[in-house]
Enzyme design. Structure first.
Site, mmCIF file in Angstrom:
data_model
loop_
_atom_site.group_PDB
_atom_site.id
_atom_site.type_symbol
_atom_site.label_atom_id
_atom_site.label_comp_id
_atom_site.label_asym_id
_atom_site.label_seq_id
_atom_site.Cartn_x
_atom_site.Cartn_y
_atom_site.Cartn_z
ATOM 1 N N GLU A 71 -4.258 -10.499 0.197
ATOM 2 C CA GLU A 71 -5.044 -10.441 1.430
ATOM 3 C C GLU A 71 -6.478 -10.778 1.061
ATOM 4 O OE1 GLU A 71 -4.561 -6.772 3.722
ATOM 5 O OE2 GLU A 71 -2.471 -6.656 3.077
ATOM 6 N N GLU A 96 0.807 -1.224 0.000
ATOM 7 C CA GLU A 96 0.000 0.000 0.000
ATOM 8 C C GLU A 96 0.838 1.271 0.000
ATOM 9 O OE1 GLU A 96 -2.613 -1.018 3.333
ATOM 10 O OE2 GLU A 96 -4.129 -1.523 1.861
HETATM 11 C C1 GAL Z 1 -5.159 -3.967 4.136
HETATM 12 C C2 GAL Z 1 -3.751 -3.745 4.614
HETATM 13 C C3 GAL Z 1 -3.479 -4.468 5.903
HETATM 14 C C4 GAL Z 1 -4.591 -4.209 6.867
HETATM 15 C C5 GAL Z 1 -5.900 -4.641 6.285
HETATM 16 C C6 GAL Z 1 -7.079 -4.320 7.168
HETATM 17 O O1 GAL Z 1 -5.539 -2.952 3.274
HETATM 18 O O2 GAL Z 1 -2.819 -4.156 3.663
HETATM 19 O O3 GAL Z 1 -2.261 -4.021 6.403
HETATM 20 O O4 GAL Z 1 -4.645 -2.849 7.137
HETATM 21 O O5 GAL Z 1 -6.132 -3.929 5.112
HETATM 22 O O6 GAL Z 1 -7.040 -4.982 8.370
HETATM 23 MG MG MG Z 2 -2.364 -0.091 5.204
#
Ligand code: GAL
Ligand code: MG
Length: 999
Positions: free
Chosen positions: A515, A446
């Site tokens: 993720e 990010e």
């Molecule tokens: C994503 C990010 C993670 C965490 C997650 C929300 O966007 O990469 O670090 O923030 O969202 O828990």
């Molecule tokens: Mg982040």
């Protein structure tokens, strides 16, 4: 050299006098030390250090490093550790915004002058004998975020990048005795702009510190490539050796047998015939040892690293390991512990790696920074694939309140930030390059995109053709200028249908979710919607759950009770509060019920049973099932009738079907074939008998005969207000004023405290809240809770008395619903809740009847899906069986109290006290859902922390016709998938029978 504090805000100064990054091979004085893995060349400096804390540089006692400056007034601090968890400053949790947001208006590279705590660390030490008369270096494995180092009053160096080693040479200034090592750690520096990860904001020396000596000849760095061509290992090593010596390099197998050797000084090239390949499934490792000797053949230094032969490559746009399409059953892992934050121990790491292996995880993304070096050794040895991620996140520089606005993004294409981020990539690559487990380099998380990140990606490609490059950020950018930064399409939190849309386009580029499945609170519903894609699309190569462990900190509440705290609890502002609790394990590493589902859907062994035929599908790429045993059981109504163990060898990638022949089934009842695949022998990570996968087949043998009973009619008292039904061992009272049952006694024991109430509400989960369900579904809160009792009617039948209460729901549009009690003359109590359906209401959270029971009735056992909490969209890992628990145990550890403890597919539930007083709830027309908890849904709804919940006064038994799923695509808007929602216009019925405890 003169140091200056200006470096703190100069993005172009991130290292002064720091030695070049190098491989993390181990060095020893001789082969005996190497064999014992106990190096005399290393002197550990962990432990108690002298410490002073200042709020900011202007209050900092700058001369503390001078030899004349005394540390008599200093406190003690533990190294490794964070300052904030040892009483200096406060931890702060923020997600995307920078921690100073709303406090000071700052832009990169500037930092606060008022709020920049400085830790002055001092350690006095004598040099160990083995380090004397050699070049001596100091290694800081992790210091957040910037540090200045002095030895004996002399400035040694400066470094940033919290998550890779910073090493300096001490030789010119070191003494044999009474050295004074001084380190000033600044919480904020220009590096803080590059470290905006979603985590607790800590500072300090949080990883190991040690000295190491380089003997007269020393392997500074080694680059080992251990490729695999399908049969042979193709080995090459490039050695960077300082000093005069002879070199002998050897490769040994797991038994210590020498496979190859060479006397080359700079590079070694071997073909290892029929080498055993490395994979997460079978992590074969070899050992590469470099022995430096003097003219007389005496050993000067012995260096070692583990080697795994493998080939990771793109073949026709598909990521393949040793020729086979790989699927990541992955998870994101922050280094975290409730007590010590990111200063985790070897024991923590051992727990974590065993957890991964035990629960069928095969891949970890080191979100969002390189991890402790020991972790990579574990991943090599236990078998875990890694996406190794650079320490880089600049989320707050380009995303504001969810909208993309990169107007002041760093590193972007700004030349003054480029070297800093490249250095981070380099430090990670150099340290971790020899680990078989690392398959993919990630440029960070990010941080938007631009020339800076493009340079990182080019760097990885130029130094390492054996791995791929990952970066998710480019897939969010509307123009495609930077697409080539990443070798794979990687997205976060794409919904199953969005992933599928991408896959249908057939772009020729493989897909992963770096993720997905945001495991915040009660979540992980619908995971199968993703895992199902594995079979549908070649280009789907898995995903990484967000995330492994809750980031919550152990502390004492106002009553002195030890609790787990989340963001905001330390008066830290700004904060993102509970958003740091997204783990499948809680912050103290106990399992949450989410693990059950993940484990089942991540298993490489899939089994099914149909008509007594078992199919075992081995989805491993390399491992057959010879290391597994299969345990088959025949159960009737949850009781094991017979069990048997057999072995079955299914080669990798194949399936086998066989008939289960256990028992002749004759009497009526519900039967289950249960097969479980377990580890046959003890492994590195589990005992023998550890389950990897299971399957069940449920079938019923029916009997049409209705047993004849001769009933004695109980006494029925039709009072003006109360209708009583009094039999031999039971009595029931129905209250026409209160509108429900007001007494139910079996053998004189009273089970009703207040008349049970229909509820349409569940305590909103974190996912519900993120999806605005409190707003969308609000009417259901009052609909049941504040419903008005309207009428009652009754009808005496031959063998029962039926009493129906009608209620009016407290909502607009309103509707009527009824509860009918059937007082059977044999003492059983039938219950039926009737909901006719209403149009114009939002989807319904749940249709339930809540029993407020005495708190002693806190034990329960049930025949239904368990053993852990499950929901309509998270029950693939649950199995039908007879399970036991207590109301207290059933309260999940989600830090923000919310709906929890549910079970689906329940046939019978018994709730009882320790004296075996209790009730059994039995399904009538269909299995029900239920929970037994110390709190009502409304009490859970009210609390923001577990310790806010009131002292326990009752046991709440909730019997539900249906509850909507919990969802999990994300926690900021994704609704529960359609198929797991409850449409309010559907008629629904909840039917069950209550009777005295049946064990
Ligand atoms: C994503 C990010 C993670 C965490 C997650 C929300 O966007 O990469 O670090 O923030 O969202 O828990
Ligand atoms: Mg982040």
């Amino acid at each position: 050299m003169k140091y200056t504090l200006d470096w703190l805000t100069d993005p172009e100064v991130f290292a002064v006098n720091r030695i070049a990054a190098h491989s993390d091979h181990r060095i020893y004085a001789n082969h005996l030390e190497a064999d014992a893995d106990n190096s005399s060349l290393i002197q550990n400096l962990n432990g108690t250090w002298k410490f002073a804390w200042a709020k900011n540089p202007s209050e900092w006692e700058q001369k503390f490093y001078e030899e004349s400056d005394s540390t008599d007034n200093f406190d003690n601090i533990q190294v490794p550790g964070h300052m904030e968890l040892q009483g200096y400053g406060k931890p702060q949790y923020v997600n995307t915004i920078y921690p100073w947001e709303g406090q000071e208006h700052l832009r990169p590279p500037f930092i606060s002058e008022k709020d920049n705590p400085v830790g002055s660390y001092v350690r006095y030490f004598d040099l160990n004998d083995a380090l004397k008369n050699k070049r001596v270096f100091i290694s800081f494995q992790g210091v957040e975020t910037a540090m200045y180092v002095w030895l004996n009053g002399e400035f040694i160096g400066y470094s940033e990048d919290s998550f890779t080693p910073s090493e300096f040479e001490l030789t010119p200034y070191i003494r044999e005795k009474d050295n004074k090592l001084a380190v000033a750690v600044f919480k904020r520096s220009s590096a803080s702009w590059l470290e905006d990860q979603d985590f607790w904001r800590f500072s300090g020396i949080f990883r190991d510190v040690f000295l190491y000596a380089a003997p007269s000849a020393h392997v500074r760095d080694m680059r080992v490539i251990s490729d695999y061509d399908g049969t042979n290992g193709i080995f090459s090593a490039t050695l960077d050796i300082a000093g005069k010596c002879s070199v002998r390099s050897i490769l040994t197998d797991e038994n210590g047998t020498v496979i190859s050797e060479s006397n080359e000084k700079e590079s070694v090239n071997w073909t290892i015939e029929n080498s055993k390949p490395w994979s997460a499934e079978i992590p074969n490792l070899y050992t590469f040892t470099v022995i430096l000797t003097d003219e007389d053949g005496n050993e000067i230094e012995v260096s070692r690293t583990k080697v795994g032969f493998r080939r990771f490559e793109l073949k026709n746009g598909i990521m393949c390991l040793n020729g086979k399409r790989i699927i990541f059953k992955g998870i994101n892992r922050h280094e975290f512990d409730a007590k010590t934050g990111r200063a985790i121990t070897k024991e923590d790491m051992l727990f974590d790696i065993q957890f991964m292996k035990k629960n069928n995880i095969n891949a970890v993304r080191t979100c969002h920074y390189p991890n402790n070096s020991f972790w990579y050794q574990l991943c090599d040895a236990y078998g875990i694939y890694l996406i190794d991620e650079t320490n880089l996140e600049t989320h707050g520089t380009w995303q504001k309140l969810g909208a993309t606005d990169p107007s002041w993004n760093v590193p972007g294409s700004l030349p003054e930030w480029k070297e800093a981020v490249l250095d981070r990539a380099k430090s990670m690559y150099e340290r971790d390059k020899n680990h078989a487990s690392v398959l993919i380099w990630s440029c960070g998380n990010e941080s938007y995109c631009g020339e800076g990140i493009a340079a990182m990606s080019e760097y990885f490609r130029s130094v390492d053709p054996t791995r791929l490059v990952h970066y998710e950020g480019v897939t969010r950018v509307p123009n495609h200028q930077y697409d080539s930064i990443t070798d794979m399409e990687s997205r976060m939190y794409a919904k199953p249908q969005e992933v599928e849309e991408y896959l249908k386009q057939n772009t020729g580029r493989q897909y992963i979710s770096c993720e997905y499945m945001h495991a915040m609170g009660n979540s992980l519903g619908g995971l199968s919607l993703y895992t199902d894609l594995e079979d549908k699309y070649e280009a789907y190569q898995g995903g990484f759950i967000w995330d492994y462990i809750d980031q919550a900190i152990e502390t004492k509440n106002d009553d002195g009770k030890t609790v787990l705290a989340y963001g905001g609890d330390f008066e830290d502002r700004p904060s993102d509060y509970g958003f740091c609790t997204n783990g499948v394990v809680y912050a103290d590493r106990t399992y949450s019920p989410k693990v059950q589902e993940m484990k089942a859907l991540y298993s490489n062994i899939r089994m099914s049973i149909q008509n007594g035929m078992l199919t075992v599908e081995n989805r491993n790429l390399f491992a057959d099932t010879n290391n597994l045993s299969f345990v088959v059981r025949l159960e009737k109504n949850g009781v094991v009738l017979k069990s048997d163990t057999f072995s079955l060898n299914v080669p990798a990638g194949e399936s086998k079907t066989m008939k289960l022949t256990l028992h002749k089934i004759d009497s009526t009842g519900e039967y289950v074939y249960h097969v479980s695949a377990v580890t046959a022998d003890q492994t590195l990570w589990a005992d023998a008998g550890h389950e990897i996968a299971f399957a069940q087949e449920v079938f019923e043998v029916k009997d049409n005969q209705i047993p004849e009973t001769t009933l004695q009619k109980p006494t029925i008292v039709y009072g003006d207000v109360i209708i009583g039904v009094h039999g031999e061992n039971f009595s029931m009272m129905f209250d026409k004023k209160e509108g429900g049952i007001s007494s139910l006694r079996y053998n004189g024991f009273e089970y009703i405290t207040r008349t049970p109430k229909v509820s349409f509400w569940r305590a909103m989960t974190d996912n519900d809240t993120g999806a605005s369900e409190p707003y969308n579904l609000a009417q259901w809160y009052s609909a049941g809770k504040f419903a008005k009792y309207k009428t009652v009617s009754w009808l005496e039948q031959e063998d029962a008395l039926k009493i129906t209460f009608t209620y009016q729901a407290a909502c607009v549009p309103t509707f009527e619903f009824t509860v009918t009690y059937t007082a059977h003359f044999d003492g059983k109590l039938g219950v039926s809740v009737n909901y006719a359906g209403v149009s114009g209401m939002s989807d319904m959270p749940v249709l339930a009847l809540d029993f407020k029971m005495k708190k002693q009735l806190c034990n329960f056992q049930y025949y239904g899906l368990g053993p852990d909490e499950n929901y309509s969209d998270r029950c693939k890992g649950a199995r039908l069986g007879l399970w036991k628990s207590t109301a207290k145990e059933n309260l999940s550890g989600y830090l923000n109290p919310q709906e929890c403890g549910n079970r689906t597919g329940v046939r019978t539930l018994s709730v009882h006290d320790d004296m075996q007083h209790g009730l059994t709830f039995q399904k009538a027309s269909a299995p029900f859902e239920m929970s037994v908890l110390p709190y009502s849904a409304y009490e859970l709804e009210n609390a923001m922390h577990l310790d806010e919940l009131p002292s326990v006064r009752y046991t709440w038994v909730r019997i539900a016709a249906k509850q909507m799923g919990v969802g999990g695509d994300d926690s900021w808007g994704a609704p529960v998938h359609e198929e797991y929602r409850i449409h309010a216009d559907q008629p629904m019925k909840l039917e069950f029978v209550i009777m005295p405890l049946r064990s």
